[in-house]
Design an enzyme around this catalytic site. Structure first.
Site, PDB file in Angstrom:
ATOM      1  N   ARG A  13      -3.925  -4.724  14.262  1.00 28.39           N
ATOM      2  CA  ARG A  13      -5.362  -4.679  13.979  1.00 28.39           C
ATOM      3  C   ARG A  13      -6.040  -5.969  14.450  1.00 28.39           C
ATOM      4  NH1 ARG A  13      -9.916  -1.702  13.147  1.00 28.39           N
ATOM      5  NH2 ARG A  13     -11.304  -2.723  11.645  1.00 28.39           N
ATOM      6  N   ILE A  46      -4.752  -5.731   3.071  1.00 29.27           N
ATOM      7  CA  ILE A  46      -4.536  -6.065   4.492  1.00 29.27           C
ATOM      8  C   ILE A  46      -5.025  -4.929   5.386  1.00 29.27           C
ATOM      9  CG2 ILE A  46      -2.700  -6.450   6.227  1.00 29.27           C
ATOM     10  CD1 ILE A  46      -1.243  -8.113   3.983  1.00 29.27           C
ATOM     11  N   GLY A  50      -7.557  -3.169   4.720  1.00 26.89           N
ATOM     12  CA  GLY A  50      -9.009  -3.035   4.568  1.00 26.89           C
ATOM     13  C   GLY A  50      -9.385  -1.614   4.177  1.00 26.89           C
ATOM     14  N   GLU A  66      11.449   3.216 -17.836  1.00 32.82           N
ATOM     15  CA  GLU A  66      12.679   2.581 -18.348  1.00 32.82           C
ATOM     16  C   GLU A  66      12.385   1.206 -18.959  1.00 32.82           C
ATOM     17  OE1 GLU A  66      16.337   3.210 -16.361  1.00 32.82           O
ATOM     18  OE2 GLU A  66      15.554   4.916 -15.259  1.00 32.82           O
TER      19      GLU A  66
END
Ligand SMILES: Cc1cc2nc3c(=O)[nH]c(=O)nc-3n(C[C@H](O)[C@H](O)[C@H](O)COP(=O)(O)OP(=O)(O)OC[C@H]3O[C@@H](n4cnc5c(N)ncnc54)[C@H](O)[C@@H]3O)c2cc1C
Length: 390
Positions: free
Chosen positions: A273, A342, A344, A368
């Protein structure tokens, strides 16, 4: 991270990775959306030994140890935490309970079916009014000649609807419920699917882990043979706590996989990106997120392997398994939240895998034993029961 795995362990990891990529990855979104439990995939995992990892070969299992088990759950959860949860619950809870506390006859009867995936196992401790405080179990078991008669409702049982065999904790000493000895009045029982009076109730429509079946277990005058008692009467709570030591390691492994899946997706995206004319991974703000998650993930993995190693040595690991589960569960949430950040706006859509990790991860800090309960367990191991000293 290799963590000095032996050649065989590395081969098992690779096999689990290959299986997850080929058999699970193409269907993750579809199963999640439809909340579909893929029974066929569990059958195939049974053939590979993934459903009887810790079961000795004489009972039809793979005869492996916790280190191998951790790698298998992590690899599957990296691709789909919901399937990882099913593997963890089947191996550690139902199968693990019979393996650890069952009679020779019970082991011979049930383990081969569970270990090969012919049967799916469920384990029911939690009730509507007894979650973290599982000692408050209200489901009852009353002896009637050669049978036990079970009544009550369990909630959040993984595989209640799709399972073939259930290990259930029920109160055999009704007087104990409101006494300080309430934990000693509980026993464990095996209930086979098809037993009259045993059925699955409400199927939970969940935030995440949607391909994992979570349903109510309903027991209404459910008559089971006396020999289906596991171990001794009154030992059920103690057994359940023993089972959770191992179960927490498997949920820690689930956390590792969830965190890694989110992190790997974020790393790939940070490289590709571009904004402001360069990859977003070149911005320090993104780099630090990735550096922090990678560091915490490795720390969680080391804690998880330590707990697994202790288990394999037959040593006590109550504190260590709680630490591993606490750390790995919390890291998985952090990793999934930061991965969405990250990505977006794209992280907020269903076009990328991180939104699913974001939904799935929360189970790792709840199932659990919640993170709060892990801290309580760790603190009690360190400080002792100060609340009982006076
Ligand atoms: C998807 C899924 C699968 C599950 N599978 C199974 C299964 O197969 N079998 C089974 O038996 N159970 C299963 N569970 C149940 C799970 O183990 C419980 O949800 C969990 O133990 C918490 O219990 P609770 O939900 O009743 O929460 P509660 O106990 O009501 O807790 C609510 C909140 O109070 C906090 N809290 C409670 N007591 C304390 C304390 N003493 N100190 C500090 N904080 C405290 C908790 O941490 C939590 O934040 C599953 C749950 C889910 C969501």
């Amino acid at each position: 991270m290799d963590f000095a795995l032996t050649e065989t362990q590395e081969m098992i990891r690779q096999e689990a990775r290959r299986f997850a990529q080929e058999e699970i990855a193409p269907h993750v979104k579809e199963w999640d959306e439809a909340a579909h439990f893929p029974r066929d995939v569990f059958r195939k995992m049974g053939e590979l030994g993934f459903l009887g990892v810790l079961v000795p070969e004489e009972y039809g299992g793979a005869g492996l140890g916790y280190i191998e088990y951790i790698t298998i759950v992590e690899e599957i959860a990296t691709v789909d935490p919901a399937i990882g949860l099913g593997v963890a619950a089947h191996n550690s809870l139902c199968t693990g309970h019979i393996l650890k506390y069952g009679s020779e006859e019970q082991k011979r009867k049930y383990l081969p079916k569970l270990a090969t995936g012919e049967w799916i196992g469920a384990w029911a401790l939690t009730e509507p009014t007894a979650g973290s405080d599982a000692g408050g179990t209200r489901t009852t078991a009353v002896r009637d000649g050669d049978h036990w008669v079970l009544n009550g409702t369990k909630t959040f049982t993984t595989h209640a609807r799709v399972g073939d065999l259930l290990v259930v904790m029920a109160r055999t000493d009704p007087e104990s419920l409101n006494s300080p000895k309430k934990h000693h009045g509980i026993s464990a029982f095996i209930v086979e699917k098809g037993t009259p009076g045993f059925r699955a109730g409400k199927h939970e429509n969940k935030l995440g882990m949607r391909a994992s079946d979570t349903s109510e277990t309903i027991l209404e005058n459910c008559r089971i043979p006396a020999e289906n008692l596991v171990g001794k009467e009154g030992e059920g709570f103690k057994q359940a706590m023993g089972i959770l030591d191992g179960g927490r390691i498997s949920i820690a492994a689930l956390g590792l996989g969830t965190a890694r899946g989110a992190l790997e997706a974020a790393i790939e995206y940070a490289r590709e990106r571009e904004q402001f004319g360069r990859p977003i991974g070149s911005f320090q703000a993104i780099q630090w997120k990735i550096a922090d998650i990678a560091t915490e993930l490795d720390a969680a993995r080391l804690l998880t392997y330590r707990a697994g190693w202790l288990m394999d040595q037959g040593k006590s690991c109550t504190k260590e398994s709680a630490m591993a589960k606490l750390m790995a569960g919390e890291v998985s949430v952090k990793a999934a939240v930061e991965a969405v950040q990250i990505f977006g706006g794209y992280g907020f859509t269903k076009d990328y895998p991180v939104e699913k990790f974001f939904r799935d991860c929360k189970l790792n800090t709840i199932g659990e034993g919640t993170s709060e309960i892990q801290r309580l367990v760790i603190a009690r191991q360190i400080l002792g029961r100060l609340d009982r000293k006076k």
